[in-house]
Enzyme design. Sequence first.
Site, PDB file in Angstrom:
ATOM      1  N   CYS A 110       0.862  -1.176   0.000  1.00 43.75           N
ATOM      2  CA  CYS A 110       0.000   0.000   0.000  1.00 43.75           C
ATOM      3  C   CYS A 110       0.900   1.228   0.000  1.00 43.75           C
ATOM      4  O   CYS A 110       1.902   1.257   0.715  1.00 43.75           O
ATOM      5  CB  CYS A 110      -0.882  -0.025   1.249  1.00 43.75           C
ATOM      6  SG  CYS A 110      -1.840   1.478   1.519  1.00 43.75           S
ATOM      7  N   GLU A 150      -1.259  -5.858  -6.080  1.00 45.60           N
ATOM      8  CA  GLU A 150      -0.276  -6.898  -6.315  1.00 45.60           C
ATOM      9  C   GLU A 150       0.600  -6.550  -7.499  1.00 45.60           C
ATOM     10  O   GLU A 150       0.188  -5.839  -8.404  1.00 45.60           O
ATOM     11  CB  GLU A 150      -0.959  -8.247  -6.507  1.00 45.60           C
ATOM     12  CG  GLU A 150      -1.978  -8.261  -7.624  1.00 45.60           C
ATOM     13  CD  GLU A 150      -2.763  -9.537  -7.658  1.00 45.60           C
ATOM     14  OE1 GLU A 150      -3.589  -9.732  -6.758  1.00 45.60           O
ATOM     15  OE2 GLU A 150      -2.542 -10.331  -8.578  1.00 45.60           O
TER      16      GLU A 150
END
Length: 185
Positions: A110, A150
Amino acid sequence: PLGGRARSDAPDPMSTSDELHFDLTLYPEPILRKPAESVNAYDAELEKIVAAMFERMFQSKGVGLAAPQVGLRRRILVLNPTGYRKDDLVLVNPTIVARSGPETVFDEGCLSFPGIYAEIRRPERCTVVAYDVKGAKIEQEYERGLMTEEERKERVVAVWTEATDEVADAMKDNLHQTNSIFMMA
């Protein structure tokens, strides 16, 4: 490095300037744990916010960004699975209405936790109801990519309004060991 923390004395990002610029909001800033508020107006202001969010996301080498990650308590998510501007996706007031398929584990990261990754288990698919920047309703099934940030071909960001606590808990040990600038509560 990737941007500054949101501060109460920081300039208002909704100032009268024609062009907005955002810094990343880094964990443990409280806004990252507060529920975001629904967007009610689909107007030029929203379009400016979205454009500035995409700019910050690309400058930070991210694949997705939620409004709280730039200090705004609004339910706005910008994504790009490929890096090509034609693939920009905006989800306003997103809600995951269904999850399906087997659960899989991937390393997730993140932008608000720079350089930190954790293995997170999520279902393979989800169905999202949201609105685009003009207010048109979107209901779409997405592969796991929508639920995670991802590093793969179909990579896009998590719907952090639902994932922040899970990711923060999974990353807590790594945060403590990896980056001393983060102070855990």
